[in-house]
Design a protein around this motif. Structure first.
Motif, short mmCIF file in Angstrom:
data_model
loop_
_atom_site.label_atom_id
_atom_site.label_comp_id
_atom_site.label_asym_id
_atom_site.label_seq_id
_atom_site.Cartn_x
_atom_site.Cartn_y
_atom_site.Cartn_z
N ASN A 250 0.73 3.87 -3.06
CA ASN A 250 0.30 5.24 -2.74
C ASN A 250 1.38 6.25 -3.10
OD1 ASN A 250 -2.27 4.62 -1.82
ND2 ASN A 250 -1.65 4.48 0.32
N GLU B 223 -4.72 14.52 -0.10
CA GLU B 223 -3.34 14.06 -0.20
C GLU B 223 -2.33 15.07 0.32
OE1 GLU B 223 -1.90 15.31 -4.66
OE2 GLU B 223 -3.37 13.70 -4.46
N CYS C 174 -6.35 2.30 -1.82
CA CYS C 174 -6.10 3.08 -3.05
C CYS C 174 -6.41 4.56 -2.80
CB CYS C 174 -6.91 2.53 -4.22
SG CYS C 174 -6.57 0.79 -4.57
N LYS C 175 -5.68 5.12 -1.88
CA LYS C 175 -5.93 6.46 -1.34
C LYS C 175 -6.02 7.53 -2.41
CE LYS C 175 -3.83 9.64 2.03
NZ LYS C 175 -2.71 9.80 2.99
N TYR C 176 -5.21 7.41 -3.46
CA TYR C 176 -5.18 8.45 -4.48
C TYR C 176 -5.81 8.00 -5.80
CZ TYR C 176 -1.88 10.20 -1.06
OH TYR C 176 -1.30 10.62 0.10
N GLU D 283 0.83 -1.21 0.00
CA GLU D 283 0.00 0.00 0.00
C GLU D 283 0.86 1.26 0.00
OE1 GLU D 283 -4.21 1.50 1.79
OE2 GLU D 283 -3.17 -0.16 2.76
#
Length: 907
Positions: free
Chosen positions: A435, A534, A501-503, A431
């Motif tokens: 990221n 972000e 999948c933060k972004y 992750e």
């Protein structure tokens, strides 16, 4: 028939001493200055010749190529040489053991590695300045073979090879990218962060640098007078090595044999050796298994081994280090971060830097960082053990597939490099690396997962304050992102299991309608979806917190601690957060923003409801105090000040809409930035430039009610709350405009709807079992229900025309929620039932993003990306202040006597 054949073929592959200056008598002359390329504006450039004359002038005969031209102008013999030596020297071995580079040998007599050693005394006959000028004179040329970034340093690579034997695709000379925005916005204001794009090369990876050297030496061995019987060149590969070997062998007309682990490399990497005509064997094993097989095969067949066991490749790879020095005008960076798999590259960088130091081109070497994927981290484990004992691993799958190696060949080389440079080894989880890669992409790069590993290591070392914000750092990007497009597709489609999948930035499906397109673009043009999520505000703004008497804040809280738990508590927690935040400054002269901590909602009725009637007087009193005791309010009349006003209707300070509209925003706050929970377009109580935030919901309390994430969502639609405002009046005197009443009257008996005025003990658990959670006009969406829906992964159904949602320029509300017009409430059942399953699943995947949940919360203590940080990012995005913020001497805009008479009374 041919197409079927090709498809099955592809399926089969996929399945399975210090420097010494030269003496006057021995120094070689530099290349004449007239041979340098001059730009058109150079004052010393010769006068342009007529077109006809220019067309007939030629650097060489028309029937002569650049290789033949180089043969006519051979370089002077410099007496330089290189050979193989054991690495490291065996304790009881022969101290004179060495081998000619023309011998086919991969191991020392003791079975250890070999290293290419240069005659440093011969090289040191020439000064560091000589080598710098010589290498600089070759940049950007087409003179064979010096146009290559590798062969422009030929004397440091293979000094004895004939240029006619060199196989080059003019590799190297790769871009050194100034990562301005990544460093400034996301790494605490780093202003000297660089990315060495080794992936911008012929086959898309740094492996070209080493392969041109190895294949050139093989070409020399196969050609007269040596004429060695080498049938081909082979390698085991995780993708990039095979691509480089295949391309260079194809250019030289030498057969290439590639051993690949089935299902372990990207399609883009697989197609490269196939397209270049290599023999590709797809083996049901991992890289280490392929490596064992290729060693056995090369021991039996006349196939030359091309893996990093062969130290020739490191001679090419080390030129990337020399190139970095050259690009910095021979200044040494403080840190260089290199992804590590088989670990030859970290040693190659060290070797290049150290060679330049010893020969006087520079006076020191940078500190090196080797970054490994956590799923393949034998060197990291070795480093963390204090270099006590190396333990090979069975590498687990990683998106950084080229470094998915558990038993690296060059571990001893890496240790030498790290110890010599006071280096560090860091790791990155899947992750973290994905990221970091995706965040870098958001700033203009197109990074590969391996670069993501190096960037994630940088993020960690910045957080640990190992690397400072003013240090020059180079991150080595080893491959082009286009070779890993599928991993990027899966990331941005949120399809990676157990990864938030933060972004992620998926395409937005929009009807082919002008209005629909304009709605989406207006929201996106405020700020790209996810941008605020972000950003790291540290280093981007400084806040001065006024030290007010406790009657404005702490005494109120002490009088009624219930203020800590109601939905307006953001004003209290924001104050606490800023007191210990890294953005706080104690020097008001350097402040970007000023904060006035007034707990304007901490006046509660016995039932716990806030009474805002005294708030205007309290706020006026606080402003009068700061205007009297500090000069900063008067110079801008609050335009560089912000206030948290989490009332029902913000700074209108009333809970009934009609009266709030009648009051309007407190006149003294007309120029300030307001941070408030209320938000409705074109409403009197929402001024331009306000930052809309979520109401407070207790994070710790919600945490205690979490249920297993795989619990089935058996409730289709869920809501708990009032349906009528006052006296069963569906129109209401507060907010509802009949929306809630319509929900009740239309769906109270609908089996798809679990709605009631009762608030059961299992309320939080029930939301986690629901697909949709209603957020109708009323005490929601600007009540905690919206926060709860996002935190518990229940798709929010937002029934509130013209609503302005929290952090609407950052959170993709259109993608995670469902918007229903108030007039369409009677059709709510059919609207929700008609949403395709794949759309529902996608919204649920997006809601599972931990950063989305974090952005809606005010946790204690604060966490990266939480609502506190979103507020600061909103403030940072308003900087720098415009010319209209600060008033001219004597200028006044605000009317201190405006407002209802009750508001003007002392507090």
């Amino acid at each position: 028939m041919a197409a079927t054949s090709h498809a099955s073929f592809m399926s089969f592959l996929l399945s399975h001493p210090q420097p010494r200056s030269a003496t006057p008598g021995t120094r070689l002359p530099l290349r004449p200055a007239a041979r340098r390329v001059r730009c058109a504006t150079d004052a010393a450039a010769p006068t342009a010749q007529p077109a006809a004359a220019a067309s007939t002038k030629h650097r060489r005969a028309a029937d002569e190529n650049i290789r033949e031209e180089a043969a006519r102008h051979p370089a002077p013999k410099q007496g330089l040489s290189a050979w193989y030596e054991p690495f490291p020297p065996a304790p009881n071995g022969d101290p004179n053991e060495r081998y000619s580079l023309d011998e086919i040998v991969y191991r020392s007599s003791s079975g250890g590695l070999l290293d290419v050693r240069h005659d440093m005394e011969a090289l040191a006959r020439f000064s560091g300045a000589y080598w710098r000028d010589l290498f600089d004179s070759r940049i950007g040329r087409t003179t064979w073979p010096y146009g290559s970034g590798v062969w422009s340093k030929k004397e440091f690579v293979l000094p004895e090879i004939d240029p006619d034997h060199i196989v080059s695709l003019f590799e190297g000379n790769s871009n050194l990218f100034w990562a301005e925005r990544l460093g400034r916005d996301h790494l605490g204001g780093m202003n000297d962060l660089w990315v060495k794009h080794c992936g911008i090369s012929h086959t898309g990876s740094f492996k070209d640098l080493g392969m041109t050297v190895l294949v050139s030496q093989v070409n020399r061995l196969r050609r007269a007078p040596l004429s060695r019987p080498i049938a081909g060149v082979g390698c085991a590969s995780t993708g990039d090595t095979s691509a480089a070997l295949s391309a260079y062998c194809a250019a030289a007309g030498i057969p290439a044999i590639v051993f690949l682990p089935a299902n372990r490399i990207s399609l883009e990497q697989l197609i490269q050796p196939i397209a270049n005509g290599a023999t590709v064997l797809s083996l049901d094993t991992d890289f280490d298994g392929c490596m064992r097989l290729i060693r056995e095969v090369t021991a039996e067949l006349p196939i030359y081994l091309a893996n990093s066991l062969n130290s020739l490749r490191l001679e090419g790879q080390k030129t990337a280090a020399i190139e970095i020095l050259q690009q910095f005008d021979w200044e040494v960076p403080d840190w260089v971060i290199v992804p590590g798999g088989n670990l030859g590259n970290i040693y190659a960088f060290y070797k290049g830097f150290e060679m330049c130091r010893v020969l006087g081109l520079v006076d020191r070497v940078p500190r090196l960082v080797c970054a490994q994927a956590a799923n393949a981290n034998p060197l990291y484990s070795y480093y963390k053990s204090g270099w006590t004992e190396f333990q090979p691993q069975v590498a687990k799958p990683t998106f950084a597939s080229a470094i998915q190696i558990g038993d690296p060949v060059s571990v001893d080389r890496a240790v030498v490099a790290l110890k010599a440079t006071n280096g560090i080894v860091e790791e990155a989880t899947e992750e973290e690396l994905m990221n970091a890669m995706s965040l870098a992409d958001r700033t203009g790069m197109f990074a590969c997962p391996h670069t993501g590993v190096a960037l994630a290591a940088l993020f960690k070392l910045r957080d640990q304050r190992v690397i400072g914000s003013n240090e020059r750092v180079v991150v080595v990007s080893t491959a082009h992102g286009l070779k890993f497009s599928q991993s990027k597709i899966d990331y941005h489609d949120s399809k990676i299991e157990d990864m938030a999948c933060k972004y992620a930035n998926p395409p937005v499906s929009v009807k082919a309608d002008f209005g629909a397109v304009m709605d989406v673009l207006k929201k996106r043009l405020k700020g790209s979806a996810g941008d605020v999520l972000e950003d790291n505000p540290v280093g981007r703004l400084k806040v001065y917190v006024y030290d007010l008497p406790s009657k404005y804040n702490k005494k109120l809280l002490k009088k009624d601690p219930r203020c800590l738990n109601h939905m307006f508590a953001a004003e209290i927690f924001m104050h606490r957060f800023l007191l210990s935040s890294a953005v706080r400054t104690f020097n008001p002269e350097e402040a970007d923003w000023f904060y006035t901590p007034v707990y304007a909602t901490c006046d509660l009725t016995p039932s716990g409801l806030p009474l805002p009637f005294k708030s205007p007087r309290m706020m006026r009193s606080a402003i009068q105090l700061i205007a009297t005791n500090w000069p900063y309010w008067n110079r801008s009349e609050g335009a560089d000040h912000f206030f948290v006003t989490p009332h029902d209707f913000g700074a209108c300070f009333h809970y009934q809409e009609e009266k709030a509209i009648g009051r309007g925003i407190l006149p003294l706050l007309q120029r300030a930035t307001l941070v408030q929970t209320f938000g409705q377009k074109n409403h009197v109580c929402l001024k331009d430039g306000s930052i809309t935030i979520p109401p407070f919901a207790p994070p710790q309390k919600m945490q205690t009610h979490l249920i297993p994430p795989d619990t089935p969502r058996s409730i289709f639609v869920y809501f708990r709350g009032l349906f009528y405002d006052t006296g069963n009046d569906p129109e209401g005197g507060y907010y509802a405009r009949g929306a809630r009443a319509s929900v009740w009257e239309n769906f109270k008996n609908n089996p798809l709807f679990d709605i009631s005025t009762d608030h059961p003990p299992t309320y939080y658990e029930d939301m986690q079992r629901s697909v949709f959670c209603l957020c109708p006009l009323g005490w929601a969406p600007w009540s905690p229900r919206l926060v709860e829906a996002v935190v518990f992964g229940c798709i929010p159904v937002i029934i509130a025309d013209d609503i302005v949602l929290p952090f609407a320029d950052a959170i993709p509300w259109e993608e995670i929620g469902v918007f229903v017009a108030e007039e369409d409430v009677p059709r709510l059942d059919s609207i929700l039932a008609s949403i395709p399953t794949d759309i529902i699943l996608r919204k649920q995947r997006l809601l599972a993003n931990p950063s989305m949940k974090q952005a809606m919360l005010f946790p204690q203590p604060a966490q990266p990306g939480d609502a506190f940080h979103q507020i600061l990012n909103g403030l940072a995005r308003k900087l720098p202040h415009g010319d209209n913020v600060f008033l001219k001497p004597g200028e006044r805009i605000l009317n201190w006597t405006a407002g209802p008479p009750g508001d003007l009374k002392p507090w």
